[in-house]
Write a protein that holds these residues in place. Sequence first.
Motif, PDB file in Angstrom:
ATOM      1  N   THR A 242       3.813  -4.422   2.599  1.00 43.82           N
ATOM      2  CA  THR A 242       2.944  -3.493   3.316  1.00 43.82           C
ATOM      3  C   THR A 242       1.483  -3.951   3.261  1.00 43.82           C
ATOM      4  O   THR A 242       1.076  -4.673   2.339  1.00 43.82           O
ATOM      5  CB  THR A 242       3.057  -2.082   2.717  1.00 43.82           C
ATOM      6  OG1 THR A 242       2.181  -1.195   3.422  1.00 43.82           O
ATOM      7  CG2 THR A 242       2.640  -2.084   1.247  1.00 43.82           C
ATOM      8  N   GLY A 243       0.699  -3.494   4.222  1.00 50.11           N
ATOM      9  CA  GLY A 243      -0.726  -3.781   4.209  1.00 50.11           C
ATOM     10  C   GLY A 243      -1.535  -2.685   3.543  1.00 50.11           C
ATOM     11  O   GLY A 243      -2.741  -2.822   3.338  1.00 50.11           O
ATOM     12  N   ASP A 244      -0.891  -1.563   3.210  1.00 48.23           N
ATOM     13  CA  ASP A 244      -1.552  -0.428   2.581  1.00 48.23           C
ATOM     14  C   ASP A 244      -1.718  -0.719   1.094  1.00 48.23           C
ATOM     15  O   ASP A 244      -0.733  -0.820   0.358  1.00 48.23           O
ATOM     16  CB  ASP A 244      -0.715   0.837   2.798  1.00 48.23           C
ATOM     17  CG  ASP A 244      -1.416   2.102   2.313  1.00 48.23           C
ATOM     18  OD1 ASP A 244      -2.227   2.014   1.367  1.00 48.23           O
ATOM     19  OD2 ASP A 244      -1.133   3.182   2.878  1.00 48.23           O
ATOM     20  N   GLN A 245      -2.960  -0.818   0.630  1.00 46.63           N
ATOM     21  CA  GLN A 245      -3.207  -1.178  -0.760  1.00 46.63           C
ATOM     22  C   GLN A 245      -2.647  -0.145  -1.719  1.00 46.63           C
ATOM     23  O   GLN A 245      -2.177  -0.479  -2.821  1.00 46.63           O
ATOM     24  CB  GLN A 245      -4.706  -1.360  -1.016  1.00 46.63           C
ATOM     25  CG  GLN A 245      -5.027  -1.959  -2.386  1.00 46.63           C
ATOM     26  CD  GLN A 245      -4.412  -3.326  -2.589  1.00 46.63           C
ATOM     27  OE1 GLN A 245      -4.514  -4.203  -1.739  1.00 46.63           O
ATOM     28  NE2 GLN A 245      -3.749  -3.515  -3.729  1.00 46.63           N
ATOM     29  N   ARG A 246      -2.699   1.132  -1.329  1.00 48.02           N
ATOM     30  CA  ARG A 246      -2.138   2.171  -2.198  1.00 48.02           C
ATOM     31  C   ARG A 246      -0.657   1.920  -2.443  1.00 48.02           C
ATOM     32  O   ARG A 246      -0.166   2.066  -3.576  1.00 48.02           O
ATOM     33  CB  ARG A 246      -2.315   3.556  -1.570  1.00 48.02           C
ATOM     34  CG  ARG A 246      -3.737   4.028  -1.391  1.00 48.02           C
ATOM     35  CD  ARG A 246      -3.751   5.448  -0.869  1.00 48.02           C
ATOM     36  NE  ARG A 246      -2.936   5.588   0.350  1.00 48.02           N
ATOM     37  CZ  ARG A 246      -2.655   6.746   0.947  1.00 48.02           C
ATOM     38  NH1 ARG A 246      -3.116   7.881   0.434  1.00 48.02           N
ATOM     39  NH2 ARG A 246      -1.929   6.802   2.054  1.00 48.02           N
ATOM     40  N   LYS A 248       0.936  -0.984  -2.044  1.00 46.92           N
ATOM     41  CA  LYS A 248       1.060  -2.228  -2.804  1.00 46.92           C
ATOM     42  C   LYS A 248       0.956  -1.956  -4.304  1.00 46.92           C
ATOM     43  O   LYS A 248       1.707  -2.508  -5.108  1.00 46.92           O
ATOM     44  CB  LYS A 248      -0.032  -3.214  -2.392  1.00 46.92           C
ATOM     45  CG  LYS A 248       0.213  -3.933  -1.075  1.00 46.92           C
ATOM     46  CD  LYS A 248      -0.900  -4.955  -0.835  1.00 46.92           C
ATOM     47  CE  LYS A 248      -0.664  -5.731   0.447  1.00 46.92           C
ATOM     48  NZ  LYS A 248      -1.729  -6.739   0.674  1.00 46.92           N
ATOM     49  N   ASP A 249       0.004  -1.125  -4.672  1.00 44.94           N
ATOM     50  CA  ASP A 249      -0.206  -0.816  -6.083  1.00 44.94           C
ATOM     51  C   ASP A 249       0.942   0.004  -6.664  1.00 44.94           C
ATOM     52  O   ASP A 249       1.217  -0.071  -7.869  1.00 44.94           O
ATOM     53  CB  ASP A 249      -1.513  -0.049  -6.269  1.00 44.94           C
ATOM     54  CG  ASP A 249      -2.745  -0.884  -5.931  1.00 44.94           C
ATOM     55  OD1 ASP A 249      -2.620  -2.125  -5.908  1.00 44.94           O
ATOM     56  OD2 ASP A 249      -3.810  -0.292  -5.678  1.00 44.94           O
TER      57      ASP A 249
END
Length: 309
Positions: A242-246, A248-249
């Motif tokens: 995914t490109g969503d950092q949230r 990813k974390d």
Amino acid sequence: MKAMQVNKADQGPVLIPVELEKPEAGRGEILVRVHAAGVTPTELLWSTTTHTKSGTARVGTVPGHEFSGVIEAIGSDVRGFEVGDEVYGMNDWFANGATAEFCVTQPQNVARKPATLSHEAAASVPIGALTAWQGLIDRANVVPGERVLVHGGAGAVGLYAVQMAHTRGAHVVTTISSHDIDFVKRLGADEAIDYRVSRFENEVQDVDVIFDAVGGETLERSWGVLKPNGRMITIAADSEGTGDQRVKDAFFIVTPNQEQLIEIAKQIDAGVLRAFVRTTFPLSEAAAAYSGGVRDKSGHGKVVITVRG
């Protein structure tokens, strides 16, 4: 030895029966005579099944990365195990799995099998229990009194997440379908929300930890019920890349861990954790197990391949 390998087909990957040379335990390795192997159907589509760590194409993969069996041979430099030990464990995703009569593993990937479980039941445990442990304990560090929301609490991973959150002293809420309400309540859920009847965001707020095994829209809607400093954990495959950092974390992939397998076995033998097998298939019918050939959809837990009775 008899084994099942992933083979390409026009309609997607299929499992085919093959005869392979019996592997040997090299330095720092253990050879396990497999009695049973857990089934993760989506594994046939994963990049670790189709590609090596370096990114080159991988063919003839043996799936089934959680297993239970008896140590057949031990390589040099292996300590703490003996031939004849009953063990259970999880292989690295890039290694061959255990849908075969034998598999090679490493000492850090296995532990002694829970004494109270059959090999079939023990083979259903490692991936689900390790995922719940690494998500809720290692990453989220759930503490007593916190509110934990588990999406998919009746699934093969979710059922361990519900049990572990409960044993950590959390207030456990889970989303399931109506026929699973009694089941998750027996596992320790304090509240069960039928996702087909109610939107969970209308039923629960101010959650400390969310363990998401569903992904997609469910994950997107979950951010709104999480406390400002809450912890989101997701194992949903659509979160990878995914490109969503949230996201990813929040996303992680389970890894083998001997110390955790030892503790999980202790909790199972003490009756703190329970394991569930939905149904079993013989090795010769592994293709049906991976392609969704389970007739009874009402059970709980993993589908398991029985290799040796």
